[in-house]
Design a protein around this motif. Structure first.
Motif, mmCIF file in Angstrom:
data_model
loop_
_atom_site.group_PDB
_atom_site.id
_atom_site.type_symbol
_atom_site.label_atom_id
_atom_site.label_comp_id
_atom_site.label_asym_id
_atom_site.label_seq_id
_atom_site.Cartn_x
_atom_site.Cartn_y
_atom_site.Cartn_z
ATOM 1 N N ASN A 122 -4.282 14.473 2.213
ATOM 2 C CA ASN A 122 -5.742 14.530 2.234
ATOM 3 C C ASN A 122 -6.342 13.538 1.236
ATOM 4 N N LEU A 123 -5.766 13.480 0.025
ATOM 5 C CA LEU A 123 -6.226 12.523 -0.979
ATOM 6 C C LEU A 123 -6.016 11.088 -0.490
ATOM 7 N N LEU A 124 -4.805 10.819 -0.004
ATOM 8 C CA LEU A 124 -4.490 9.458 0.438
ATOM 9 C C LEU A 124 -5.329 9.043 1.639
ATOM 10 N N THR A 125 -5.698 9.996 2.492
ATOM 11 C CA THR A 125 -6.548 9.684 3.638
ATOM 12 C C THR A 125 -7.940 9.269 3.190
ATOM 13 N N SER A 126 -8.424 9.875 2.110
ATOM 14 C CA SER A 126 -9.779 9.596 1.630
ATOM 15 C C SER A 126 -9.922 8.183 1.069
ATOM 16 N N ILE A 127 -8.866 7.645 0.480
ATOM 17 C CA ILE A 127 -8.978 6.357 -0.227
ATOM 18 C C ILE A 127 -9.328 5.205 0.713
ATOM 19 N N PRO A 128 -8.612 5.003 1.841
ATOM 20 C CA PRO A 128 -8.996 3.883 2.713
ATOM 21 C C PRO A 128 -10.350 4.078 3.387
ATOM 22 N N LEU A 129 -10.790 5.335 3.523
ATOM 23 C CA LEU A 129 -12.080 5.585 4.169
ATOM 24 C C LEU A 129 -13.242 5.309 3.228
ATOM 25 N N GLN A 130 -13.043 5.558 1.938
ATOM 26 C CA GLN A 130 -14.100 5.331 0.948
ATOM 27 C C GLN A 130 -13.532 4.651 -0.299
ATOM 28 N N PRO A 131 -13.014 3.432 -0.167
ATOM 29 C CA PRO A 131 -12.343 2.802 -1.313
ATOM 30 C C PRO A 131 -13.230 2.629 -2.532
ATOM 31 N N ASP A 132 -14.531 2.402 -2.325
ATOM 32 C CA ASP A 132 -15.427 2.218 -3.469
ATOM 33 C C ASP A 132 -15.455 3.442 -4.380
ATOM 34 N N ALA A 151 -7.096 1.487 -4.113
ATOM 35 C CA ALA A 151 -8.422 1.258 -3.531
ATOM 36 C C ALA A 151 -8.700 -0.234 -3.367
ATOM 37 N N GLU A 152 -8.240 -1.045 -4.338
ATOM 38 C CA GLU A 152 -8.456 -2.496 -4.263
ATOM 39 C C GLU A 152 -7.883 -3.088 -2.985
ATOM 40 N N THR A 153 -6.775 -2.547 -2.517
ATOM 41 C CA THR A 153 -6.130 -3.114 -1.319
ATOM 42 C C THR A 153 -6.915 -2.803 -0.048
ATOM 43 N N PHE A 154 -7.862 -1.851 -0.140
ATOM 44 C CA PHE A 154 -8.636 -1.480 1.048
ATOM 45 C C PHE A 154 -10.067 -2.025 1.016
ATOM 46 N N ILE A 155 -10.429 -2.688 -0.073
ATOM 47 C CA ILE A 155 -11.783 -3.224 -0.143
ATOM 48 C C ILE A 155 -11.893 -4.357 0.866
ATOM 49 N N SER A 156 -12.782 -4.157 1.808
ATOM 50 C CA SER A 156 -12.934 -5.161 2.868
ATOM 51 C C SER A 156 -13.893 -6.245 2.411
ATOM 52 N N GLN A 179 0.830 -1.207 0.000
ATOM 53 C CA GLN A 179 0.000 0.000 0.000
ATOM 54 C C GLN A 179 0.863 1.255 0.000
ATOM 55 N N ARG A 180 1.912 1.251 0.817
ATOM 56 C CA ARG A 180 2.776 2.437 0.908
ATOM 57 C C ARG A 180 3.507 2.681 -0.406
ATOM 58 N N SER A 181 3.969 1.603 -1.056
ATOM 59 C CA SER A 181 4.683 1.733 -2.324
ATOM 60 C C SER A 181 3.764 2.280 -3.412
ATOM 61 N N LEU A 182 2.530 1.759 -3.480
ATOM 62 C CA LEU A 182 1.566 2.240 -4.463
ATOM 63 C C LEU A 182 1.247 3.720 -4.231
ATOM 64 N N ALA A 183 1.122 4.091 -2.959
ATOM 65 C CA ALA A 183 0.783 5.479 -2.623
ATOM 66 C C ALA A 183 1.883 6.437 -3.048
ATOM 67 N N VAL A 184 3.123 6.106 -2.707
ATOM 68 C CA VAL A 184 4.253 6.982 -3.034
ATOM 69 C C VAL A 184 4.398 7.123 -4.546
ATOM 70 N N ASN A 185 4.282 6.000 -5.252
ATOM 71 C CA ASN A 185 4.434 6.027 -6.708
ATOM 72 C C ASN A 185 3.296 6.806 -7.381
ATOM 73 N N MET A 186 2.078 6.642 -6.891
ATOM 74 C CA MET A 186 0.950 7.354 -7.494
ATOM 75 C C MET A 186 1.107 8.862 -7.332
ATOM 76 N N ILE A 187 1.483 9.300 -6.142
ATOM 77 C CA ILE A 187 1.646 10.741 -5.895
ATOM 78 C C ILE A 187 2.773 11.303 -6.759
ATOM 79 N N ALA A 188 3.888 10.570 -6.826
ATOM 80 C CA ALA A 188 5.044 11.042 -7.595
ATOM 81 C C ALA A 188 4.738 11.139 -9.090
ATOM 82 N N LYS A 189 3.923 10.223 -9.586
ATOM 83 C CA LYS A 189 3.650 10.164 -11.016
ATOM 84 C C LYS A 189 2.497 11.071 -11.446
ATOM 85 N N HIS A 190 1.440 11.108 -10.634
ATOM 86 C CA HIS A 190 0.210 11.780 -11.081
ATOM 87 C C HIS A 190 -0.155 13.040 -10.297
ATOM 88 N N PHE A 191 0.415 13.207 -9.114
ATOM 89 C CA PHE A 191 0.001 14.336 -8.264
ATOM 90 C C PHE A 191 1.199 15.110 -7.716
#
Length: 466
Positions: free
Chosen positions: A41-51, A63-68, A19-31
């Protein structure tokens, strides 16, 4: 943007290396144009509302990694009853028909036992605001509302109007220094309260993730109609507080459980809607059976959010009284967005939802505010079982927020406030006094429910700005 640290990612719910690797790479590449605060703030929202992020090609993998496994839970479909359960309406002449229809719909749920509408009622999402619903062994997240544990707190102070007049500047300064309003952020000075050490924060993955937000927002207030205000409190004779009947200085606050409650509400509403299938018009009233794991989790989380809302008021009052060298003689407080286990008049055990309603059992004290320019009432409940031991939670909106913005001007509001002797810090046209019903009419409509113990007149008011 500064580098995201492992500890920071862990605190907001990224607990494994993938999860941490995906987060760092996504921010570096797209944000990479985001500030660090925006990225978090963006990363906080994803585990709270993965759908919400699942179908986006950029955020989907995280988001897939947080789908319970809530999607694997068995969903059950329910039909509505042909006739609604008993409903008592107080102040019906001033309640919009749409709010009554909403309440009647809620009372057709198979779990519904009894309902009541308070005289401040108006349409909401799920239950109407001012709606009280007794249900059988189930809790409706939208019957409690998004701001779980939203509440009032009143400190009656050992001072009078002379202090208010003499130290008005210091009071304004203290309110500016020791309150914070808005959806985000918190006080600049670190706050502490025993609620932050509650073992309940370790009971569910969601509560663990939200602990950091709770620490940051402790002692702050939300937006909209939330307020902190100093004013004059007229205490009547034979009051339940045992205070001499006279005028006092008082501090009144209105706010709830901040981001903690909002995220709990979103999370469990989603679960309820996925497991409790209702006809489309009733789907926001999806419930959680209290015998299920999700129902027990919500109940625990709701109660923690209520304790946290109280803690926020505790800090607001303690900070302001200390800053001004004042002492409280008495304190009265009550929730008005919550659910309680109770016994109905016929002996049936029930879960009583009060979405914008004040508990009013026999002898129970509460506060019913008006608007930024009109009085609030200190009341004592009469325990009326036809009202499900409840009273109104305020004057109730007479206009939508959009209507309120468009119906008046800033200069007109300034004149209204000046005429009422009120100084406003912040505030918005949405909360102007004309946006609310007449508090005197609302109080008069519930004489069967409450006895008035005193009257609070706002003088220095702070709310979230436009």
């Amino acid at each position: 943007m500064g580098n995201l640290k492992t500890k920071e990612l862990t605190q907001i719910g990224y607990t494994d290396n993938k999860q941490r690797s995906l987060a760092v790479n996504m921010i570096a590449k797209h944000f990479k144009h985001y500030s660090k605060a925006e990225a978090i703030n963006l990363l906080t929202s994803i585990p709270l509302q993965p759908d919400s992020f699942l179908n986006n090609e950029i955020t989907g993998k995280i988001a897939e990694t947080f789908i319970s496994n809530i999607h694997e839970a068995i969903s059950t479909s329910y039909e509505l009853k042909d006739q609604h359960a008993p409903l008592n309406i107080f102040g019906e002449a001033d309640i919009e028909p749409s709010a009554i229809k909403q309440m009647e719909l809620a009372l057709k749920l198979p779990i519904s036992l009894q309902g009541a509408l308070m005289p401040d009622a108006h349409s909401g999402y799920g239950l109407p605001i001012g709606g009280v619903l007794a249900a059988k062994n189930a809790v409706i997240p939208y019957g409690v509302g998004m701001d779980i544990g939203c509440r009032m707190a009143l400190s009656i102070i050992d001072a009078d109007e002379r202090f208010l007049n003499r130290y008005a500047h210091q009071i304004k300064q203290a309110i500016n220094d020791h309150t914070h309003f808005g959806i985000d952020g918190g006080l600049t000075t670190s706050q502490d309260h025993e609620v932050l050490d509650s073992p309940q924060f370790h009971q569910t993955p969601l509560l663990k993730k939200l602990h950091g937000k709770a620490v940051k927002q402790l002692g702050s207030s939300g937006s909209g109609n939330h307020f902190v205000e100093f004013g004059l409190m007229e205490i009547y004779e034979c009051n339940a507080l045992g205070l001499p009947p006279k005028q006092y200085l008082a501090l009144l606050s209105h706010s709830g459980s901040r981001g903690l409650g909002a995220n709990i509400a979103r999370h469990y509403t989603q679960i309820a809607m996925e497991t409790c299938k209702l006809p489309r018009e009733a789907q926001p009233l999806a419930w959680l059976d209290l015998d299920t794991e999700a129902g027990q989790e919500y109940w625990l989380s709701m109660n923690l959010a209520g304790d946290y809302a109280k803690a926020c008021h505790d800090r607001i009052h303690a900070n302001l009284l200390k800053a001004l060298g004042l002492k409280a003689l008495a304190k009265v407080e009550n929730h008005h967005n919550f659910a309680w286990k109770d016994i109905l008049a016929n002996g049936t055990e029930a879960i009583i939802h009060r979405k914008g309603a004040t508990p009013a059992h026999v002898g129970e004290l509460g506060i019913i505010p008006g608007s930024m320019a009109t009085p609030a009432y200190l009341v004592m409940g009469k325990g009326n079982d036809s009202a499900l031991y409840s009273a109104s939670h305020g004057a109730g909106r007479a206009m939508s927020r959009k209507e309120a913005r468009e119906s008046t001007t800033g200069s007109a509001v300034k004149k209204m406030l000046a005429d009422a002797g009120v100084t406003l810090i912040g505030g918005s046209l949405e909360e102007n006094p004309l946006a609310y019903k007449n508090i005197e009419t609302v109080i008069a409509a519930q004489q069967q429910l409450i006895e008035v113990q005193g009257k609070f007149y706002p003088r220095i008011v702070r709310m979230d700005k436009e």
